[in-house]
Design an enzyme around this catalytic site. Structure first.
Site, PDB file in Angstrom:
ATOM      1  N   ASN A 176       0.872  -1.184   0.000  1.00  0.00           N
ATOM      2  CA  ASN A 176       0.000   0.000   0.000  1.00  0.00           C
ATOM      3  C   ASN A 176       0.905   1.230   0.000  1.00  0.00           C
ATOM      4  OD1 ASN A 176      -1.807   2.039   0.509  1.00  0.00           O
ATOM      5  ND2 ASN A 176      -2.349   1.345   2.581  1.00  0.00           N
TER       6      ASN A 176
ATOM      7  N   SER B 216       3.566  -2.121  10.435  1.00  0.00           N
ATOM      8  CA  SER B 216       5.024  -2.180  10.647  1.00  0.00           C
ATOM      9  C   SER B 216       5.598  -3.558  10.326  1.00  0.00           C
ATOM     10  CB  SER B 216       5.393  -1.739  12.062  1.00  0.00           C
ATOM     11  OG  SER B 216       5.010  -0.385  12.269  1.00  0.00           O
TER      12      SER B 216
ATOM     13  N   HIS C 191      -9.377   0.955   5.269  1.00  0.00           N
ATOM     14  CA  HIS C 191      -8.078   1.208   5.915  1.00  0.00           C
ATOM     15  C   HIS C 191      -8.277   2.170   7.087  1.00  0.00           C
ATOM     16  CE1 HIS C 191      -4.006   2.506   6.641  1.00  0.00           C
ATOM     17  NE2 HIS C 191      -3.623   1.412   6.018  1.00  0.00           N
TER      18      HIS C 191
ATOM     19  N   GLU D  57      -5.123  -5.153  10.781  1.00  0.00           N
ATOM     20  CA  GLU D  57      -4.130  -4.105  10.963  1.00  0.00           C
ATOM     21  C   GLU D  57      -4.395  -3.378  12.279  1.00  0.00           C
ATOM     22  OE1 GLU D  57      -2.311  -2.891   6.934  1.00  0.00           O
ATOM     23  OE2 GLU D  57      -4.043  -1.625   7.294  1.00  0.00           O
TER      24      GLU D  57
ATOM     25  N   GLY E  28       2.543   2.234  10.775  1.00  0.00           N
ATOM     26  CA  GLY E  28       3.474   3.348  10.596  1.00  0.00           C
ATOM     27  C   GLY E  28       4.207   3.748  11.860  1.00  0.00           C
TER      28      GLY E  28
ATOM     29  N   LYS F 104       0.102   4.279  -0.273  1.00  0.00           N
ATOM     30  CA  LYS F 104      -0.530   5.475   0.316  1.00  0.00           C
ATOM     31  C   LYS F 104      -0.292   6.676  -0.601  1.00  0.00           C
ATOM     32  CE  LYS F 104      -0.090   3.211   4.723  1.00  0.00           C
ATOM     33  NZ  LYS F 104       0.016   3.284   6.167  1.00  0.00           N
TER      34      LYS F 104
ATOM     35  N   GLU G  27      -6.619   4.569   8.139  1.00  0.00           N
ATOM     36  CA  GLU G  27      -6.409   5.993   7.855  1.00  0.00           C
ATOM     37  C   GLU G  27      -7.675   6.603   7.252  1.00  0.00           C
ATOM     38  OE1 GLU G  27      -2.764   5.550   5.639  1.00  0.00           O
ATOM     39  OE2 GLU G  27      -1.761   4.966   7.492  1.00  0.00           O
TER      40      GLU G  27
HETATM   41  P1  PGA Z   1       2.921   0.243   7.671  1.00  0.00           P
HETATM   42  O1  PGA Z   1       1.448   0.444   7.064  1.00  0.00           O
HETATM   43  O2  PGA Z   1       3.477  -1.029   7.087  1.00  0.00           O
HETATM   44  O3  PGA Z   1       3.684   1.455   7.228  1.00  0.00           O
HETATM   45  O4  PGA Z   1       2.778   0.143   9.151  1.00  0.00           O
HETATM   46  C1  PGA Z   1       0.601  -0.666   6.877  1.00  0.00           C
HETATM   47  C2  PGA Z   1      -0.702  -0.186   6.298  1.00  0.00           C
HETATM   48  O5  PGA Z   1      -1.122   0.920   6.610  1.00  0.00           O
HETATM   49  O6  PGA Z   1      -1.347  -0.907   5.521  1.00  0.00           O
END
Ligand code: PGA
Length: 250
Positions: A9, A213, A96, A167, A173, A11, A98
């Site tokens: 992803n 992460s 997601h 997640e 992140g 983003k 976010e």
């Molecule tokens: P990250 O994000 O690997 O940077 O923690 C995962 C995601 O948001 O799908």
């Protein structure tokens, strides 16, 4: 069918040129015969070009990071599932964390997105608890409610098309990964909930990815867990060496 998947992803990262270059780097260093399905989720405006570049590779696919919950209309700046499918993309990330937090997307809106997408695209549906829910030990209730409110209205045939991504929001992140024990525990819980609703065959065939992460150092341990079928990778999907090493972690 349950598959091994690594989905990147991106983003809101990479210009079109940078994205095409990253795809070239990944292609030149990953094996064609790999059993792992690699999904790339770039920004909308890159979808057609990247889908075209990957069209001859059956082990690669392209996903959008979101879609609108209605078919078409006066929604300036939005993109429909049908438009995404017309680019050659075959998957769409829905729910997601976010988008749940920045765009206020509720389980109700997300269930509508799933309904509109399911005929044309395979949804990668994200669920997961935030840090307060984890600390209060209510994370499993949160996940049960996300499944029930956004997905469990689906027929068995439609649910069978869904990929789930667990997640935990506190791991996205942040550099703090769920331990393989924590992740496996929740993946097993998700599979058990699916079993209760749709039965053993569908629960055993549902692909459940871990995200938060996940990186080249911890992917192997996470992917070795019985109920973890791969990863949804954010930060570590932006560098070819990192994502290829994650792909090779199975
Ligand atoms: P990250 O994000 O690997 O940077 O923690 C995962 C995601 O948001 O799908």
């Amino acid at each position: 069918m349950r598959r091994k998947i690594v989905a990147g992803n991106w983003k809101m990262n990479k210009t079109l040129d940078q994205g095409l270059q990253l795809v070239d780097e990944i292609l030149s260093s990953s094996e064609t015969s790999s059993q792992v399905l690699k999904i790339i989720a770039p920004p909308y405006i890159h979808l057609a070009a990247i889908a075209e570049k990957l069209s001859s590779r059956e082990d690669f696919a392209v996903a959008a990071q979101n879609c609108h919950h209605l078919k078409s209309g006066a929604f300036t700046g939005e993109v429909s599932a049908e438009m995404i499918a017309s680019t050659g993309a075959k998957y769409v990330i829905i729910g997601h964390s976010e988008r749940r937090s920045f765009a206020g997307e509720t389980n109700d809106i997300l269930s509508q997105k799933v309904n509109i997408a399911i005929d044309k695209l395979t949804p990668i549906f994200c669920i997961g608890e935030n840090v307060d829910q984890r600390n209060a030990n209510t994370h499993l209730e949160t996940i049960r409610a996300q499944l029930k409110d956004a997905l469990f209205h689906l027929t068995a045939a439609d649910f069978g098309k869904i990929i789930i991504a667990y997640e935990p929001v506190w791991a996205i992140g942040t550099g703090v990964t769920a331990t393989s024990h924590q992740a496996q525990g929740v993946h097993n819980f998700i599979r058990t909930e699916i079993n209760k609703k749709y039965g053993k065959e569908i629960s055993e065939n549902t692909t459940i990815l871990y995200g938060g992460s996940c990186n080249a150092q911890n992917a192997q341990e996470l992917f070795s867990c019985i109920d973890i079928d791969g990863g949804l990778i954010g930060g570590a999907s932006l560098k070819a060496t990192d994502i290829v090493s994650i792909i090779n972690s199975f």
